[in-house]
Design a protein around this motif. Structure first.
Motif, PDB file in Angstrom:
ATOM      1  N   ASP A 182     -10.322   3.340   4.905  1.00  0.00           N
ATOM      2  CA  ASP A 182     -10.252   4.654   5.556  1.00  0.00           C
ATOM      3  C   ASP A 182      -9.855   5.738   4.558  1.00  0.00           C
ATOM      4  O   ASP A 182     -10.371   6.853   4.605  1.00  0.00           O
ATOM      5  CB  ASP A 182      -9.258   4.641   6.720  1.00  0.00           C
ATOM      6  N   LEU A 183      -8.926   5.412   3.665  1.00  0.00           N
ATOM      7  CA  LEU A 183      -8.509   6.393   2.656  1.00  0.00           C
ATOM      8  C   LEU A 183      -9.666   6.735   1.730  1.00  0.00           C
ATOM      9  O   LEU A 183      -9.846   7.899   1.365  1.00  0.00           O
ATOM     10  CB  LEU A 183      -7.326   5.861   1.843  1.00  0.00           C
ATOM     11  N   ALA A 184     -10.453   5.754   1.352  1.00  0.00           N
ATOM     12  CA  ALA A 184     -11.597   6.002   0.467  1.00  0.00           C
ATOM     13  C   ALA A 184     -12.609   6.933   1.128  1.00  0.00           C
ATOM     14  O   ALA A 184     -13.226   7.754   0.454  1.00  0.00           O
ATOM     15  CB  ALA A 184     -12.267   4.689   0.080  1.00  0.00           C
ATOM     16  N   ASP A 185     -12.749   6.824   2.433  1.00  0.00           N
ATOM     17  CA  ASP A 185     -13.715   7.653   3.154  1.00  0.00           C
ATOM     18  C   ASP A 185     -13.118   8.945   3.712  1.00  0.00           C
ATOM     19  O   ASP A 185     -13.810   9.726   4.357  1.00  0.00           O
ATOM     20  CB  ASP A 185     -14.353   6.836   4.283  1.00  0.00           C
ATOM     21  N   ALA A 186     -11.846   9.178   3.423  1.00  0.00           N
ATOM     22  CA  ALA A 186     -11.181  10.402   3.872  1.00  0.00           C
ATOM     23  C   ALA A 186     -11.680  11.591   3.059  1.00  0.00           C
ATOM     24  O   ALA A 186     -12.112  11.446   1.911  1.00  0.00           O
ATOM     25  CB  ALA A 186      -9.668  10.260   3.697  1.00  0.00           C
ATOM     26  N   PRO A 187     -11.610  12.782   3.637  1.00  0.00           N
ATOM     27  CA  PRO A 187     -11.991  13.966   2.864  1.00  0.00           C
ATOM     28  C   PRO A 187     -11.027  14.162   1.689  1.00  0.00           C
ATOM     29  O   PRO A 187      -9.860  13.764   1.775  1.00  0.00           O
ATOM     30  CB  PRO A 187     -11.862  15.110   3.875  1.00  0.00           C
ATOM     31  N   VAL A 188     -11.503  14.744   0.615  1.00  0.00           N
ATOM     32  CA  VAL A 188     -10.627  14.932  -0.552  1.00  0.00           C
ATOM     33  C   VAL A 188      -9.419  15.791  -0.221  1.00  0.00           C
ATOM     34  O   VAL A 188      -8.375  15.655  -0.848  1.00  0.00           O
ATOM     35  CB  VAL A 188     -11.383  15.502  -1.777  1.00  0.00           C
ATOM     36  N   SER A 189      -9.523  16.628   0.784  1.00  0.00           N
ATOM     37  CA  SER A 189      -8.380  17.458   1.188  1.00  0.00           C
ATOM     38  C   SER A 189      -7.258  16.615   1.784  1.00  0.00           C
ATOM     39  O   SER A 189      -6.147  17.121   1.974  1.00  0.00           O
ATOM     40  CB  SER A 189      -8.825  18.536   2.183  1.00  0.00           C
ATOM     41  N   ALA A 190      -7.498  15.331   2.052  1.00  0.00           N
ATOM     42  CA  ALA A 190      -6.443  14.434   2.534  1.00  0.00           C
ATOM     43  C   ALA A 190      -5.471  14.078   1.417  1.00  0.00           C
ATOM     44  O   ALA A 190      -4.347  13.656   1.684  1.00  0.00           O
ATOM     45  CB  ALA A 190      -7.051  13.164   3.120  1.00  0.00           C
ATOM     46  N   MET A 237       0.814  -1.203   0.000  1.00  0.00           N
ATOM     47  CA  MET A 237       0.000   0.000   0.000  1.00  0.00           C
ATOM     48  C   MET A 237       0.853   1.261   0.000  1.00  0.00           C
ATOM     49  O   MET A 237       0.345   2.349  -0.101  1.00  0.00           O
ATOM     50  CB  MET A 237      -0.936   0.001   1.200  1.00  0.00           C
ATOM     51  N   THR A 238       2.125   1.121   0.034  1.00  0.00           N
ATOM     52  CA  THR A 238       3.017   2.265   0.105  1.00  0.00           C
ATOM     53  C   THR A 238       2.769   3.251  -1.027  1.00  0.00           C
ATOM     54  O   THR A 238       2.729   4.446  -0.811  1.00  0.00           O
ATOM     55  CB  THR A 238       4.486   1.803   0.069  1.00  0.00           C
ATOM     56  N   GLY A 239       2.563   2.771  -2.243  1.00  0.00           N
ATOM     57  CA  GLY A 239       2.369   3.665  -3.379  1.00  0.00           C
ATOM     58  C   GLY A 239       1.162   4.563  -3.234  1.00  0.00           C
ATOM     59  O   GLY A 239       1.238   5.756  -3.484  1.00  0.00           O
ATOM     60  N   THR A 272      -0.846   5.994   7.082  1.00  0.00           N
ATOM     61  CA  THR A 272      -0.889   4.672   7.704  1.00  0.00           C
ATOM     62  C   THR A 272      -2.299   4.086   7.767  1.00  0.00           C
ATOM     63  O   THR A 272      -2.508   3.024   8.328  1.00  0.00           O
ATOM     64  CB  THR A 272      -0.321   4.731   9.138  1.00  0.00           C
ATOM     65  N   ARG A 273      -3.241   4.750   7.153  1.00  0.00           N
ATOM     66  CA  ARG A 273      -4.636   4.296   7.215  1.00  0.00           C
ATOM     67  C   ARG A 273      -4.904   3.182   6.209  1.00  0.00           C
ATOM     68  O   ARG A 273      -4.206   3.035   5.210  1.00  0.00           O
ATOM     69  CB  ARG A 273      -5.573   5.465   6.932  1.00  0.00           C
ATOM     70  N   SER A 274      -5.941   2.415   6.464  1.00  0.00           N
ATOM     71  CA  SER A 274      -6.337   1.343   5.550  1.00  0.00           C
ATOM     72  C   SER A 274      -6.936   1.935   4.273  1.00  0.00           C
ATOM     73  O   SER A 274      -7.323   3.110   4.246  1.00  0.00           O
ATOM     74  CB  SER A 274      -7.371   0.438   6.222  1.00  0.00           C
ATOM     75  N   VAL A 275      -7.036   1.125   3.250  1.00  0.00           N
ATOM     76  CA  VAL A 275      -7.624   1.578   1.990  1.00  0.00           C
ATOM     77  C   VAL A 275      -9.069   2.040   2.207  1.00  0.00           C
ATOM     78  O   VAL A 275      -9.488   3.055   1.633  1.00  0.00           O
ATOM     79  CB  VAL A 275      -7.550   0.469   0.914  1.00  0.00           C
TER      80      VAL A 275
END
Length: 68
Positions: free
Chosen positions: A19-27, A1-3, A14-17
């Protein structure tokens, strides 16, 4: 998942995929809070998942691929 993780701000690396999908776009690196507000106002995009599944972005991506 490093890439994939390196495309996000440090707080999200360090978040899971999921979590990344549900992160705000500003992340996403390079997307400011102001950019995120514009995406929300124009397309009701709030999360990375929303951005990745937005029909207009998918249509544009398909046209760009066909034009290659």
């Amino acid at each position: 998942m490093t890439g994939i993780a390196t495309k996000f701000d440090k707080a999200f690396e360090t978040r899971s995929v999921d979590d990344l999908a549900d992160a705000p776009v500003s992340a996403l690196q390079g997307v400011s809070d102001s950019d995120a507000e514009h995406l929300k106002a124009a397309f009701n995009i709030r999360t990375v998942r929303d951005l990745g599944t937005n029909k207009y972005f998918l249509w544009a991506q398909a046209v760009a691929k066909l034009a290659e």
